[in-house]
Design a protein around this motif. Structure first.
Motif, PDB file in Angstrom:
ATOM      1  N   LEU A  84      -6.698   3.508   4.580  1.00 61.51           N
ATOM      2  CA  LEU A  84      -7.114   2.907   3.164  1.00 61.51           C
ATOM      3  C   LEU A  84      -7.675   3.860   2.264  1.00 61.51           C
ATOM      4  O   LEU A  84      -7.491   3.723   0.908  1.00 61.51           O
ATOM      5  CB  LEU A  84      -8.369   1.914   3.629  1.00 61.51           C
ATOM      6  CG  LEU A  84      -7.739   0.450   4.400  1.00 61.51           C
ATOM      7  CD1 LEU A  84      -8.819  -0.231   4.582  1.00 61.51           C
ATOM      8  CD2 LEU A  84      -6.774  -0.221   3.324  1.00 61.51           C
ATOM      9  N   VAL A  85      -8.328   4.836   2.636  1.00 63.09           N
ATOM     10  CA  VAL A  85      -8.869   6.079   1.882  1.00 63.09           C
ATOM     11  C   VAL A  85      -7.452   6.620   1.174  1.00 63.09           C
ATOM     12  O   VAL A  85      -7.622   6.699  -0.046  1.00 63.09           O
ATOM     13  CB  VAL A  85      -9.743   7.005   2.446  1.00 63.09           C
ATOM     14  CG1 VAL A  85     -10.062   8.174   1.660  1.00 63.09           C
ATOM     15  CG2 VAL A  85     -10.856   6.229   2.995  1.00 63.09           C
ATOM     16  N   LEU A  86      -6.519   7.044   2.011  1.00 65.20           N
ATOM     17  CA  LEU A  86      -5.592   7.713   1.217  1.00 65.20           C
ATOM     18  C   LEU A  86      -4.594   7.079   0.104  1.00 65.20           C
ATOM     19  O   LEU A  86      -4.303   7.315  -0.820  1.00 65.20           O
ATOM     20  CB  LEU A  86      -4.487   8.153   2.474  1.00 65.20           C
ATOM     21  CG  LEU A  86      -4.999   9.200   3.284  1.00 65.20           C
ATOM     22  CD1 LEU A  86      -4.254   9.612   4.558  1.00 65.20           C
ATOM     23  CD2 LEU A  86      -5.504  10.386   2.731  1.00 65.20           C
ATOM     24  N   ILE A  87      -4.512   5.474   0.770  1.00 64.79           N
ATOM     25  CA  ILE A  87      -3.640   4.740  -0.287  1.00 64.79           C
ATOM     26  C   ILE A  87      -4.828   4.504  -1.611  1.00 64.79           C
ATOM     27  O   ILE A  87      -4.136   4.582  -2.696  1.00 64.79           O
ATOM     28  CB  ILE A  87      -3.634   3.449   0.273  1.00 64.79           C
ATOM     29  CG1 ILE A  87      -2.435   3.537   1.575  1.00 64.79           C
ATOM     30  CG2 ILE A  87      -2.897   2.233  -0.585  1.00 64.79           C
ATOM     31  CD1 ILE A  87      -2.392   2.441   2.202  1.00 64.79           C
ATOM     32  N   GLY A  88      -5.876   4.161  -1.397  1.00 63.36           N
ATOM     33  CA  GLY A  88      -6.560   4.150  -2.583  1.00 63.36           C
ATOM     34  C   GLY A  88      -6.895   5.389  -3.468  1.00 63.36           C
ATOM     35  O   GLY A  88      -6.911   5.246  -4.668  1.00 63.36           O
ATOM     36  N   ALA A  89      -6.875   6.729  -2.734  1.00 62.83           N
ATOM     37  CA  ALA A  89      -6.847   7.705  -3.740  1.00 62.83           C
ATOM     38  C   ALA A  89      -5.719   7.920  -4.215  1.00 62.83           C
ATOM     39  O   ALA A  89      -5.525   8.206  -5.410  1.00 62.83           O
ATOM     40  CB  ALA A  89      -7.038   9.097  -2.647  1.00 62.83           C
ATOM     41  N   GLY A  90      -4.271   7.538  -3.599  1.00 61.47           N
ATOM     42  CA  GLY A  90      -3.375   7.620  -4.396  1.00 61.47           C
ATOM     43  C   GLY A  90      -2.948   6.594  -5.598  1.00 61.47           C
ATOM     44  O   GLY A  90      -2.416   7.040  -6.704  1.00 61.47           O
ATOM     45  N   VAL A  91      -3.503   5.475  -5.481  1.00 59.51           N
ATOM     46  CA  VAL A  91      -3.513   4.438  -6.443  1.00 59.51           C
ATOM     47  C   VAL A  91      -4.407   4.801  -7.498  1.00 59.51           C
ATOM     48  O   VAL A  91      -3.862   4.831  -8.859  1.00 59.51           O
ATOM     49  CB  VAL A  91      -4.094   3.115  -5.987  1.00 59.51           C
ATOM     50  CG1 VAL A  91      -4.232   2.133  -7.099  1.00 59.51           C
ATOM     51  CG2 VAL A  91      -3.054   2.353  -4.988  1.00 59.51           C
ATOM     52  N   ILE A  92      -5.547   5.547  -7.304  1.00 63.03           N
ATOM     53  CA  ILE A  92      -6.373   6.069  -8.403  1.00 63.03           C
ATOM     54  C   ILE A  92      -5.788   7.230  -9.352  1.00 63.03           C
ATOM     55  O   ILE A  92      -5.703   7.296 -10.470  1.00 63.03           O
ATOM     56  CB  ILE A  92      -7.754   6.382  -7.808  1.00 63.03           C
ATOM     57  CG1 ILE A  92      -8.530   5.304  -7.283  1.00 63.03           C
ATOM     58  CG2 ILE A  92      -8.418   7.370  -8.926  1.00 63.03           C
ATOM     59  CD1 ILE A  92      -9.764   5.657  -6.596  1.00 63.03           C
ATOM     60  N   ALA A 122       2.230   7.576   0.663  1.00 70.49           N
ATOM     61  CA  ALA A 122       3.049   7.514   1.951  1.00 70.49           C
ATOM     62  C   ALA A 122       2.354   7.835   3.051  1.00 70.49           C
ATOM     63  O   ALA A 122       2.634   7.291   4.096  1.00 70.49           O
ATOM     64  CB  ALA A 122       4.178   8.527   1.580  1.00 70.49           C
ATOM     65  N   LEU A 123       1.462   8.878   3.185  1.00 65.93           N
ATOM     66  CA  LEU A 123       0.640   9.006   4.393  1.00 65.93           C
ATOM     67  C   LEU A 123      -0.166   7.759   4.792  1.00 65.93           C
ATOM     68  O   LEU A 123      -0.273   7.585   5.861  1.00 65.93           O
ATOM     69  CB  LEU A 123      -0.448  10.353   4.377  1.00 65.93           C
ATOM     70  CG  LEU A 123       0.346  11.617   4.266  1.00 65.93           C
ATOM     71  CD1 LEU A 123      -0.669  12.829   3.797  1.00 65.93           C
ATOM     72  CD2 LEU A 123       1.226  12.112   5.518  1.00 65.93           C
ATOM     73  N   GLY A 124      -0.751   7.127   3.667  1.00 63.16           N
ATOM     74  CA  GLY A 124      -1.437   5.879   4.296  1.00 63.16           C
ATOM     75  C   GLY A 124      -0.682   4.908   4.835  1.00 63.16           C
ATOM     76  O   GLY A 124      -1.210   4.107   5.662  1.00 63.16           O
TER      77      GLY A 124
END
Length: 147
Positions: A84-92, A122-124
């Motif tokens: 979730l952290v990785l997906i959120g960082a990518g979205v930001i 992708a990692l998330g």
């Protein structure tokens, strides 16, 4: 002749020291590109919120509710805090890219940021969805981008 060389050497040394003294302070860097600072702050805040929710047990309750609403049972076991952290960082980072494209004052090269955002997302998603699906989707996106 030697005096001229010494003068040129001294002048070059003075120029180097002037350049070093002109290094940007934190305030000058902030005024030059506040969007990057805000994006990093948002990433840290997002990570803190996800980890706090995970440690308090709120994340598990949210994921169970999402699994019941969507019927996607992989949500309750596959997602934990890091994806979730990785997906959120990518979205930001994707949001900052859109802002850079829309607002001329913040315009900078975005290619590196775009690659980083895609990798983070992708990692998330790799923990949520089968890696074969993620890599296939990335290849399709890359092919469309080339066109």
């Amino acid at each position: 002749m030697a005096d001229e060389k010494d003068e040129k050497f001294d002048e070059k040394e003075r120029e180097k020291q002037d350049e070093k003294s002109e290094e940007k302070t934190w305030d000058e860097k902030w005024q030059r590109d506040p969007l990057t600072v805000v994006a990093w702050a948002a990433i840290f805040i997002w990570a803190g919120l996800v980890f706090l929710a995970s440690n308090l047990g709120i994340l598990d309750a949210l994921l169970q509710g999402a699994a019941e609403l969507t019927g996607f049972s992989a949500l309750d076991n596959a997602i934990r805090a890091w994806p979730l952290v990785l997906i959120g960082a990518g979205v930001i980072i994707l949001i900052t890219i859109v802002i850079r494209l829309l607002v001329p004052a913040y315009r900078k090269p975005i290619f590196g940021s775009l690659i980083l955002a895609i990798i983070l997302i992708a990692l998330g998603l790799g923990d949520l969805i089968n890696w074969g699906v993620v890599w296939g989707a990335l290849l399709i996106i890359f092919g469309i981008w080339i066109l």
